[in-house]
Design an enzyme around this catalytic site. Structure first.
Site, PDB file in Angstrom:
ATOM      1  N   HIS A  55      -1.354  -4.302  -8.783  1.00 46.88           N
ATOM      2  CA  HIS A  55      -1.186  -3.785 -10.150  1.00 46.88           C
ATOM      3  C   HIS A  55      -1.286  -4.906 -11.185  1.00 46.88           C
ATOM      4  CE1 HIS A  55      -0.147  -0.085  -8.201  1.00 46.88           C
ATOM      5  NE2 HIS A  55       0.744  -0.727  -7.475  1.00 46.88           N
ATOM      6  N   LYS A  89       1.763 -13.054  -2.050  1.00 49.59           N
ATOM      7  CA  LYS A  89       2.508 -12.103  -2.878  1.00 49.59           C
ATOM      8  C   LYS A  89       3.904 -11.865  -2.297  1.00 49.59           C
ATOM      9  CE  LYS A  89       3.169  -7.865  -2.465  1.00 49.59           C
ATOM     10  NZ  LYS A  89       3.077  -6.440  -2.174  1.00 49.59           N
ATOM     11  N   ASN A 117       0.801  -1.237   0.000  1.00 50.58           N
ATOM     12  CA  ASN A 117       0.000   0.000   0.000  1.00 50.58           C
ATOM     13  C   ASN A 117       0.828   1.278   0.000  1.00 50.58           C
ATOM     14  OD1 ASN A 117      -1.820  -2.144   1.459  1.00 50.58           O
ATOM     15  ND2 ASN A 117      -3.171  -0.626   0.543  1.00 50.58           N
TER      16      ASN A 117
END
Ligand code: SF4
Length: 254
Positions: free
Chosen positions: A164, A144, A56
């Protein structure tokens, strides 16, 4: 007659998932000629913590936070023994201060308890699936983060999916998934071997330059004809801004 029919069918063969991925990779390589993945071969624990910090926020601010931890506190052993307030001060610049500082402290504490040292080098001998299983036990570490560590530190050909990558491949119609984790599950075994990390690298650059979260530059996009984004025509009309390159990737600098 029958032969001609089958010949026509072959001509109009529907592109497979792999065909579409390969086409997109070729188009992205034309957009970014010579771009190759750059595994840093950095320490896996460094990469893991840098990825945790990058959630973030931008790579530039998370890199400052990473440097603050190293320069203001010291080794991971010293970070483990530092008061939480000092860790918070170091990482404040990249946001989610309490969450990130607690997750880092917790990771270091559990690692020390379990292995007696602050090192993830033992992961090098494990398969990818074993590494995911092992690290998902730690609070604050998701697929991730683990994928980034596997790719950037251990040099594995995996496909990290952040917000993204998730956004772009859903717009393209490669998958239909509501979260990055679900996107990862749908594509992780389908992207051709040897191209997973390359595809990730190309998508990250493409997401910054063209397929931005806000106001994607559809009118300047090489992937327009293969893209299934329902609003691409609208954004094509609004694509007056010039694409801007932003090449700083924190995990290539740790
Ligand atoms: S056409 Fe638009 S939405 Fe589709 S990939 Fe290109 S920039 Fe992204």
């Amino acid at each position: 007659m029958l032969k001609k029919y089958f010949h026509t069918l072959a001509f109009f063969k529907i592109p497979s998932f792999v065909d579409k991925i390969n086409t997109i990779i070729s188009l992205l390589q034309a957009e970014f000629p010579g771009l190759e993945p750059k595994p840093s071969k950095a320490d896996p624990l460094d990469i893991l913590i840098a990825t945790m910090l990058s959630q973030n926020t931008t790579d530039k601010t998370s890199y400052i936070a990473f440097q603050n931890l190293k320069n203001n506190i010291g080794t991971w052993e010293e970070v483990l023994n530092a008061p939480i307030s000092k860790i918070r001060n170091a990482v404040r610049v990249c946001g989610l201060t309490n969450q990130k500082s607690a997750a880092i402290k917790n990771l270091l504490k559990q690692l020390k308890q379990k292995h007696g040292e602050l090192s993830l080098k033992y992961l090098d001998k494990m398969s990818n699936d074993e590494v995911y299983k092992e690290l998902l036990q730690y609070k604050g570490i998701g697929v991730k983060t683990i994928s980034c560590m596997l790719a950037f530190s251990l040099g594995r050909d995996v496909f990290p999916v952040d917000t993204h990558v998730h956004r772009i491949i859903n717009r393209l119609g490669i998958v239909k998934a509501v979260t990055p984790v679900k996107t990862f599950e749908q594509v992780k075994d389908k992207i051709p071997d040897g191209k997973k990390f390359l595809f990730h690298t190309l998508l990250i650059r493409f997401g910054r330059k063209i397929c931005r979260a806000q106001k994607p530059l559809c009118g300047k996009c090489r992937l327009y004809d293969v893209c299934e984004f329902s609003e691409k025509e609208k954004y094509a009309m609004l694509s007056s801004a010039e694409p801007v390159e932003n090449n700083f990737i924190i995990l290539e600098h740790v």
